[in-house]
Motif scaffolding. Structure first.
Motif, PDB file in Angstrom:
ATOM      1  N   GLN A 208       0.824  -1.202   0.000  1.00  0.00           N
ATOM      2  CA  GLN A 208       0.000   0.000   0.000  1.00  0.00           C
ATOM      3  C   GLN A 208       0.864   1.260   0.000  1.00  0.00           C
ATOM      4  OE1 GLN A 208      -2.677  -0.323   3.356  1.00  0.00           O
ATOM      5  NE2 GLN A 208      -4.218  -1.371   2.114  1.00  0.00           N
ATOM      6  N   HIS A 209       0.316   2.310  -0.631  1.00  0.00           N
ATOM      7  CA  HIS A 209       0.979   3.608  -0.641  1.00  0.00           C
ATOM      8  C   HIS A 209       0.146   4.592   0.185  1.00  0.00           C
ATOM      9  CE1 HIS A 209       3.613   2.056  -3.726  1.00  0.00           C
ATOM     10  NE2 HIS A 209       2.587   1.757  -4.474  1.00  0.00           N
ATOM     11  N   SER A 210       0.800   5.577   0.767  1.00  0.00           N
ATOM     12  CA  SER A 210       0.114   6.516   1.653  1.00  0.00           C
ATOM     13  C   SER A 210      -0.740   7.489   0.853  1.00  0.00           C
ATOM     14  CB  SER A 210       1.131   7.285   2.487  1.00  0.00           C
ATOM     15  OG  SER A 210       1.993   8.035   1.645  1.00  0.00           O
ATOM     16  N   TRP A 211      -1.751   8.060   1.539  1.00  0.00           N
ATOM     17  CA  TRP A 211      -2.651   9.024   0.903  1.00  0.00           C
ATOM     18  C   TRP A 211      -3.129  10.033   1.939  1.00  0.00           C
ATOM     19  CZ3 TRP A 211      -4.715  11.274  -3.221  1.00  0.00           C
ATOM     20  CH2 TRP A 211      -5.946  11.910  -3.115  1.00  0.00           C
ATOM     21  N   THR A 212      -3.070  11.288   1.597  1.00  0.00           N
ATOM     22  CA  THR A 212      -3.635  12.354   2.431  1.00  0.00           C
ATOM     23  C   THR A 212      -4.628  13.123   1.584  1.00  0.00           C
ATOM     24  OG1 THR A 212      -1.592  12.565   3.697  1.00  0.00           O
ATOM     25  CG2 THR A 212      -3.161  14.396   3.818  1.00  0.00           C
ATOM     26  N   GLY A 213      -5.877  13.135   1.999  1.00  0.00           N
ATOM     27  CA  GLY A 213      -6.914  13.813   1.225  1.00  0.00           C
ATOM     28  C   GLY A 213      -6.934  15.304   1.449  1.00  0.00           C
ATOM     29  N   ILE A 214      -7.943  15.948   0.874  1.00  0.00           N
ATOM     30  CA  ILE A 214      -8.111  17.393   0.964  1.00  0.00           C
ATOM     31  C   ILE A 214      -9.561  17.686   1.345  1.00  0.00           C
ATOM     32  CG2 ILE A 214      -8.078  19.555  -0.366  1.00  0.00           C
ATOM     33  CD1 ILE A 214      -5.850  18.353  -2.046  1.00  0.00           C
ATOM     34  N   GLY A 215      -9.761  18.635   2.254  1.00  0.00           N
ATOM     35  CA  GLY A 215     -11.095  18.856   2.789  1.00  0.00           C
ATOM     36  C   GLY A 215     -11.767  20.143   2.377  1.00  0.00           C
ATOM     37  N   GLY A 216     -11.310  20.794   1.316  1.00  0.00           N
ATOM     38  CA  GLY A 216     -11.870  22.082   0.933  1.00  0.00           C
ATOM     39  C   GLY A 216     -13.158  21.980   0.135  1.00  0.00           C
ATOM     40  N   LYS A 217     -13.526  23.083  -0.517  1.00  0.00           N
ATOM     41  CA  LYS A 217     -14.722  23.148  -1.350  1.00  0.00           C
ATOM     42  C   LYS A 217     -14.670  22.076  -2.434  1.00  0.00           C
ATOM     43  CE  LYS A 217     -17.576  26.634  -0.264  1.00  0.00           C
ATOM     44  NZ  LYS A 217     -19.044  26.520  -0.224  1.00  0.00           N
ATOM     45  N   ALA A 218     -15.842  21.557  -2.809  1.00  0.00           N
ATOM     46  CA  ALA A 218     -15.892  20.460  -3.765  1.00  0.00           C
ATOM     47  C   ALA A 218     -17.023  20.667  -4.769  1.00  0.00           C
ATOM     48  CB  ALA A 218     -16.077  19.133  -3.037  1.00  0.00           C
ATOM     49  N   VAL A 219     -16.905  19.982  -5.915  1.00  0.00           N
ATOM     50  CA  VAL A 219     -17.926  20.043  -6.951  1.00  0.00           C
ATOM     51  C   VAL A 219     -17.901  18.738  -7.741  1.00  0.00           C
ATOM     52  CG1 VAL A 219     -16.415  21.066  -8.708  1.00  0.00           C
ATOM     53  CG2 VAL A 219     -18.887  21.492  -8.805  1.00  0.00           C
ATOM     54  N   VAL A 220     -19.043  18.388  -8.312  1.00  0.00           N
ATOM     55  CA  VAL A 220     -19.155  17.245  -9.205  1.00  0.00           C
ATOM     56  C   VAL A 220     -19.480  17.766 -10.600  1.00  0.00           C
ATOM     57  CG1 VAL A 220     -20.354  15.089  -9.729  1.00  0.00           C
ATOM     58  CG2 VAL A 220     -19.970  15.759  -7.335  1.00  0.00           C
ATOM     59  N   LEU A 221     -18.699  17.338 -11.602  1.00  0.00           N
ATOM     60  CA  LEU A 221     -18.902  17.749 -12.989  1.00  0.00           C
ATOM     61  C   LEU A 221     -19.148  16.508 -13.836  1.00  0.00           C
ATOM     62  CD1 LEU A 221     -15.929  20.291 -13.335  1.00  0.00           C
ATOM     63  CD2 LEU A 221     -18.299  20.788 -12.682  1.00  0.00           C
ATOM     64  N   SER A 222     -20.234  16.484 -14.574  1.00  0.00           N
ATOM     65  CA  SER A 222     -20.560  15.309 -15.372  1.00  0.00           C
ATOM     66  C   SER A 222     -20.918  15.700 -16.798  1.00  0.00           C
ATOM     67  CB  SER A 222     -21.732  14.528 -14.758  1.00  0.00           C
ATOM     68  OG  SER A 222     -22.088  13.447 -15.595  1.00  0.00           O
TER      69      SER A 222
END
Length: 414
Positions: A239-253
């Motif tokens: 496994q490789h490490s991961w640090t997410g991000i908690g800012g503003k978000a949007v979904v584009l489809s």
């Protein structure tokens, strides 16, 4: 760098990058062929390099040129094997680009027999008797026959590929594949001078095919083909490490696939949404600034979508033309993505290969780090050097809750 991948779209690139990462390869995903500055250090510090192109629906001559440039760069980084990654539903037209690009790469690399297998059993894509299935349905009855750019109306990928290349197209049946790598290798040796379609209906089949591909200069296939390749280079899963991000978000489809339209319908019941009509974009009645302002003002990550049903898409294409309609939406998402990031959006979930290409180009990303799996074939991605996390989803991938699942994985602390 040991293994090089040339992907014909952005979602496919992240798809196979995830497979290689989960198999233990330190993997970097590049947007286009890296310049010497962009790739400084990256090319020598990873096991696998994945180059994302937007060549699936380009004219064949352009797709070939881009793919050869990618191959040359990967070889210059020390790659011993090249994978031409195509869609697991073999998305193409009778003109290409799978056949023309595979042929050009094989001739550049000096490969006399090319293994071709788009199978991805975990996502329901299997090949049997040379025919491609989506779940229990033949490709041409799966909804892919209605794809606005690459309608797939023939499930026999031997015939599909034969219409795209001057090379002979041969077939290695499942009865041979299930006997293992040695039998596959013997069959390959008997098919010299051809592109060989291999049946595969399980991951075990793909592992055997991967083992048989050891030492081959070129392999063409979906992301499933990557399951068996890392072991050839002495790589074991970790496994490789991961640090997410908690800012503003949007979904584009921008995908019009059956699966994505279901995901859009589901997410619209839980979050703010705006539908973007092609005729409004072409008419100049859509304001990027207004869409950004609306997006930023929402408490929940909103959805901006242009994911019409096949009948509506057909009517729009008849009115404005296929290329003009597609370009209008892609250009809109290109400009919108850049403006959203400029306004502080830090998480973007994207549905659709062409839409993903537009978004990635719009935000001017050059290199991605591969994060954890969101769904089969879809990893979380972080943009190198930026506080920005993305999920790039092929149209038919993911379950009904995909958008919510993706936003959760991209978020910090997940």
């Amino acid at each position: 760098m040991k293994l090089g991948v040339i992907a014909d779209d952005f979602t496919g690139a992240s798809d196979i990058a995830l497979m290689l990462s989960e198999a233990g390869m330190q993997t970097a995903q590049f947007v286009g062929v890296p310049s010497s500055t962009e790739a400084s250090g990256s090319g020598t510090n990873c096991d696998a390099g994945v180059i994302s192109l937007k060549s699936r629906t380009e004219p064949a001559v352009d797709a070939i040129r881009q793919s050869l440039a990618a191959s040359d760069w990967l070889l210059s980084q020390g790659c011993e094997q090249i994978v031409f990654k195509v869609c697991s539903t073999f998305d193409s037209t009778d003109e290409g680009n799978i056949g023309p690009v595979t042929q050009a790469l094989a001739e550049r690399l000096g490969e006399q027999t090319v293994l071709v297998c788009p199978a991805f059993p975990e996502n329901g894509r299997t090949v049997y008797q040379g025919h491609l299935f989506v779940g229990e349905t033949l490709l041409n009855e799966s909804g892919m026959q209605n794809h606005p750019l690459t309608p797939m109306r023939d499930p026999d990928i031997r015939r599909v590929l034969s219409r795209q290349t001057t090379w002979p197209v041969s077939h290695i049946a499942h009865r041979t594949v299930r006997q293992g790598a040695e039998s596959i290798g013997d069959a390959i040796n008997a098919k010299t001078g051809s592109m060989a379609i291999l049946d595969a209906i399980t991951d075990e089949d793909l592992i055997a095919i991967g083992k048989a591909a050891a030492g081959r200069r070129l392999v063409t296939g979906g992301s499933g083909i990557a399951i068996g390749l890392p072991a050839n280079f002495g790589i074991t899963p970790h496994q490789h490490s991961w640090t997410g991000i908690g800012g503003k978000a949007v979904v584009l489809s921008g995908s019009c696939s059956t699966a994505t339209r279901g995901q859009v319908s589901h997410y619209r019941q839980k979050a703010p949404s705006r539908e973007i009509m092609v005729e409004d974009v072409i008419g100049g009645w859509v304001s990027i600034d207004e869409l950004v302002e609306w997006t930023i003002s929402q408490d929940e990550p909103p959805l901006l979508f242009s994911s019409a049903d096949p009948e509506t898409v057909s009517q729009v294409q008849q009115r404005f033309g296929r290329d003009k309609s597609a370009s209008a939406i892609e250009n809109l998402f290109y400009d919108l993505a850049a403006a959203l990031v400029g306004a502080g959006v830090e998480r973007i979930v994207v549905a659709g290969g062409e839409t993903s290409g537009a978004v990635v180009s719009g935000i001017k990303a050059s290199t991605f780090e591969i994060g954890p799996r969101i769904a089969p074939g879809v990893p979380a991605l972080s943009v190198a050097g930026q506080p920005l996390a993305l999920a790039l989803k092929s149209g038919n991938f993911g379950g009904p809750n995909f958008f919510e699942d993706a936003l959760h994985v991209l978020r910090a602390g997940s």
